[in-house]
Write an enzyme that holds these catalytic residues in place. Structure first.
Site, PDB file in Angstrom:
ATOM      1  N   CYS A  74     -17.423 -11.442  -8.444  1.00 20.60           N
ATOM      2  CA  CYS A  74     -17.500 -11.918  -7.336  1.00 20.60           C
ATOM      3  C   CYS A  74     -18.486 -12.592  -6.894  1.00 20.60           C
ATOM      4  O   CYS A  74     -18.516 -13.617  -6.045  1.00 20.60           O
ATOM      5  CB  CYS A  74     -16.930 -11.236  -6.106  1.00 20.60           C
TER       6      CYS A  74
ATOM      7  N   HIS B 281     -18.399 -14.355   0.441  1.00 19.24           N
ATOM      8  CA  HIS B 281     -17.172 -14.028  -0.492  1.00 19.24           C
ATOM      9  C   HIS B 281     -16.082 -13.535   0.273  1.00 19.24           C
ATOM     10  O   HIS B 281     -16.278 -12.595   1.268  1.00 19.24           O
ATOM     11  CB  HIS B 281     -17.835 -12.848  -1.655  1.00 19.24           C
TER      12      HIS B 281
ATOM     13  N   ASN C   5      -8.385 -12.065  -1.991  1.00 16.14           N
ATOM     14  CA  ASN C   5      -9.414 -12.004  -2.689  1.00 16.14           C
ATOM     15  C   ASN C   5      -9.425 -12.883  -4.061  1.00 16.14           C
ATOM     16  O   ASN C   5      -8.953 -12.296  -4.801  1.00 16.14           O
ATOM     17  CB  ASN C   5     -10.175 -10.658  -2.684  1.00 16.14           C
TER      18      ASN C   5
HETATM   19  N1  ACO Z   1      -0.170   0.593   2.542  1.00 17.91           N
HETATM   20  C1  ACO Z   1       0.037   1.686   3.085  1.00 17.91           C
HETATM   21  N2  ACO Z   1      -0.888   2.807   3.252  1.00 17.91           N
HETATM   22  C2  ACO Z   1      -1.980   2.791   2.125  1.00 17.91           C
HETATM   23  C3  ACO Z   1      -1.977   1.426   1.266  1.00 17.91           C
HETATM   24  C4  ACO Z   1      -1.248   0.763   1.522  1.00 17.91           C
HETATM   25  N3  ACO Z   1      -1.406  -0.727   0.717  1.00 17.91           N
HETATM   26  N4  ACO Z   1      -3.131   2.094   0.608  1.00 17.91           N
HETATM   27  C5  ACO Z   1      -3.496   3.077   0.935  1.00 17.91           C
HETATM   28  N5  ACO Z   1      -2.819   3.615   1.861  1.00 17.91           N
HETATM   29  C6  ACO Z   1      -2.956   4.957   2.472  1.00 17.91           C
HETATM   30  C7  ACO Z   1      -3.550   6.093   1.535  1.00 17.91           C
HETATM   31  O1  ACO Z   1      -2.747   6.522   0.743  1.00 17.91           O
HETATM   32  C8  ACO Z   1      -4.303   6.923   2.451  1.00 17.91           C
HETATM   33  O2  ACO Z   1      -3.324   7.510   2.854  1.00 17.91           O
HETATM   34  P1  ACO Z   1      -3.572   9.350   3.270  1.00 17.91           P
HETATM   35  O3  ACO Z   1      -4.387   9.220   4.626  1.00 17.91           O
HETATM   36  O4  ACO Z   1      -2.102   9.777   3.542  1.00 17.91           O
HETATM   37  O5  ACO Z   1      -4.233   9.740   2.002  1.00 17.91           O
HETATM   38  C9  ACO Z   1      -4.482   6.084   3.705  1.00 17.91           C
HETATM   39  O6  ACO Z   1      -3.684   4.899   3.549  1.00 17.91           O
HETATM   40  C10 ACO Z   1      -6.101   5.582   3.755  1.00 17.91           C
HETATM   41  O7  ACO Z   1      -6.497   5.365   2.448  1.00 17.91           O
HETATM   42  P2  ACO Z   1      -7.933   4.884   2.025  1.00 17.91           P
HETATM   43  O8  ACO Z   1      -7.993   4.601   0.756  1.00 17.91           O
HETATM   44  O9  ACO Z   1      -8.801   5.709   2.698  1.00 17.91           O
HETATM   45  O10 ACO Z   1      -7.813   3.386   2.844  1.00 17.91           O
HETATM   46  P3  ACO Z   1      -9.157   2.668   3.449  1.00 17.91           P
HETATM   47  O11 ACO Z   1      -9.151   2.794   5.177  1.00 17.91           O
HETATM   48  O12 ACO Z   1     -10.438   2.910   2.797  1.00 17.91           O
HETATM   49  O13 ACO Z   1      -8.456   1.163   2.967  1.00 17.91           O
HETATM   50  C11 ACO Z   1      -9.403  -0.796   1.815  1.00 17.91           C
HETATM   51  C12 ACO Z   1      -8.470   0.794   1.804  1.00 17.91           C
HETATM   52  C13 ACO Z   1      -8.614  -1.741   2.728  1.00 17.91           C
HETATM   53  C14 ACO Z   1      -9.286  -0.853   0.380  1.00 17.91           C
HETATM   54  C15 ACO Z   1     -10.645  -0.344   2.073  1.00 17.91           C
HETATM   55  O14 ACO Z   1     -11.356   0.766   1.430  1.00 17.91           O
HETATM   56  C16 ACO Z   1     -11.585  -1.754   1.998  1.00 17.91           C
HETATM   57  O15 ACO Z   1     -11.529  -2.417   2.753  1.00 17.91           O
HETATM   58  N6  ACO Z   1     -12.589  -1.435   0.935  1.00 17.91           N
HETATM   59  C17 ACO Z   1     -13.186  -2.699   0.638  1.00 17.91           C
HETATM   60  C18 ACO Z   1     -13.063  -2.965  -0.596  1.00 17.91           C
HETATM   61  C19 ACO Z   1     -12.757  -4.416  -0.686  1.00 17.91           C
HETATM   62  O16 ACO Z   1     -12.565  -5.096  -0.141  1.00 17.91           O
HETATM   63  N7  ACO Z   1     -12.576  -4.774  -2.044  1.00 17.91           N
HETATM   64  C20 ACO Z   1     -12.425  -6.177  -2.519  1.00 17.91           C
HETATM   65  C21 ACO Z   1     -12.223  -6.312  -3.950  1.00 17.91           C
HETATM   66  S1  ACO Z   1     -14.015  -5.897  -4.608  1.00 17.91           S
HETATM   67  C22 ACO Z   1     -14.949  -7.236  -4.352  1.00 17.91           C
HETATM   68  O17 ACO Z   1     -14.309  -8.201  -3.945  1.00 17.91           O
HETATM   69  C23 ACO Z   1     -16.425  -7.296  -4.154  1.00 17.91           C
END
Ligand code: ACO
Length: 329
Positions: free
Chosen positions: A116, A255, A285
């Site tokens: 990215c 980004h 993204n």
């Molecule tokens: N819909 C509903 N529930 C979901 C989903 C979904 N799509 N995905 C995960 N969950 C659930 C999980 O199963 C979990 O449930 P549980 O508590 O019962 O176990 C709960 O939601 C929380 O899951 P987490 O993985 O802890 O979710 P988090 O709050 O961390 O959010 C996310 C996930 C949005 C990916 C977050 O970690 C984030 O924003 N990370 C940044 C990563 C990013 O932006 N990457 C981009 C690509 S890399 C780059 O471009 C550099």
């Protein structure tokens, strides 16, 4: 470094696939909701390639548009850099295939892999050739088609990505008119396995075939923490380098990984919301394409007033991160 010439950013353009996948469409694939995805990522919909589209077709559209806006003839392009982590083929390179499609018969071509951060790395790489006088007209394209490398049965990663391409044409100008104010690049392998697309699971020696296609793997929390730490650091480093403060910057283009990352960084850095460019809501993204698509759309929508100073910040797998400061006129 010795600058014999300056750099002019002549034109930006972008291209998106036609198929639009809304969060509500993803509800048909797995247990999720528009509300969950939107509040955690800022994404409402993304564009995904169909059978007649590819990274190459998107790159060709963006490149042709940028050339049309620039008054530079395809045969006068000296260098094409395509930043991508998801090339259509491992070889020939995307840049060589693009060269053939746009008639840039005199260009030197290579691909650049920095995930990215690829577009920011691409601008900085291109700038070295222009500063030293080697090349005059350089086309930099950022393109990614992550939809081919996602596990569409898994809900944490596949909600994030969209496909697209963005391009810029950079030309040499008088050193005193340089529009590239400065840059800062970094790489660090400390948490690189938190974001990977493995391509090593076919081994002749073991007559082993891949059990399943290769999918993006990501530790979302680790990537979030990485981004909100290094992005402000690299912005401060670059501002120091070019002797500017936040108030002297008109636009911040991060980004487009996640709206929460964009909000957190802009709050931490005290960037007024009106200065922060974001289009993640309707494109998701798009990796190496995200910065040029965001700029191109913002220019198209008259959100950018010229002349202006703009910070572009990329961050992604590797890990890689970097920032460039532009003075667009
Ligand atoms: N819909 C509903 N529930 C979901 C989903 C979904 N799509 N995905 C995960 N969950 C659930 C999980 O199963 C979990 O449930 P549980 O508590 O019962 O176990 C709960 O939601 C929380 O899951 P987490 O993985 O802890 O979710 P988090 O709050 O961390 O959010 C996310 C996930 C949005 C990916 C977050 O970690 C984030 O924003 N990370 C940044 C990563 C990013 O932006 N990457 C981009 C690509 S890399 C780059 O471009 C550099």
């Amino acid at each position: 470094m010795q600058k014999n010439y300056g750099i002019k950013f002549v034109s930006f353009a972008s291209a998106l696939p036609s198929l639009c996948i809304k969060n509500t469409d993803l509800q048909k694939l797995y247990d999720t909701s528009d509300e969950w995805i939107y509040t955690r990522t800022g994404i409402k919909e993304r564009r995904i390639v169909s059978a007649n589209e590819s990274g190459l077709t998107l790159s060709v559209s963006a490149a042709n548009e940028v050339i049309k806006k620039s008054n530079v003839k395809p045969e006068d392009i000296d260098l094409i850099i395509v930043a991508t982590a998801t090339p259509d083929k491992l070889y020939p390179t995307m840049s060589c295939m693009l060269q053939g499609k746009i008639g840039a018969k005199n260009a030197v071509c290579f691909d650049l892999s920095a995930a990215c951060s690829g577009f920011v790395y691409g601008i900085v790489t291109a700038s070295q050739f222009i500063y030293n006088g080697q090349f005059k007209n350089v086309l930099v394209v950022g393109v990614d088609v992550h939809s081919r490398f996602l596990d569409w049965s898994e809900r944490t990663v596949s909600i994030l990505f969209g496909d697209g391409a963005g391009a810029v044409l950079m030309t040499s100008c008088l050193a005193g008119d340089d529009q590239l104010l400065g840059y800062s690049l970094h790489s660090g392998a400390d948490v690189n396995l938190d974001l990977e697309l493995d391509n090593s699971n076919v081994m002749y020696s073991e007559f082993k075939k891949p059990k399943c296609p290769n999918f993006v793997k990501m530790n979302g929390k680790a990537i979030y923490q990485f981004a909100v730490r290094v992005v402000p650091e690299v912005i401060n480093e670059l501002l120091d380098k070019i002797n500017h403060n936040v108030n002297q910057i008109d636009y911040l283009v991060l980004h487009q990984a996640n709206q929460r990352i964009i909000d957190s960084v802009s709050e931490k850095m005290k960037f007024n919301k009106s200065k922060v460019i974001s289009n993640i809501e309707h494109v998701g993204n798009t990796s190496a394409a995200s910065i040029p698509i965001a700029i191109s759309e913002a220019i198209q929508e008259n959100k950018i007033k010229f002349p202006c100073k703009m910070l572009l910040v990329g961050f992604g797998a590797g890990l890689t991160w970097g920032a460039v400061a532009l003075h667009l006129r």
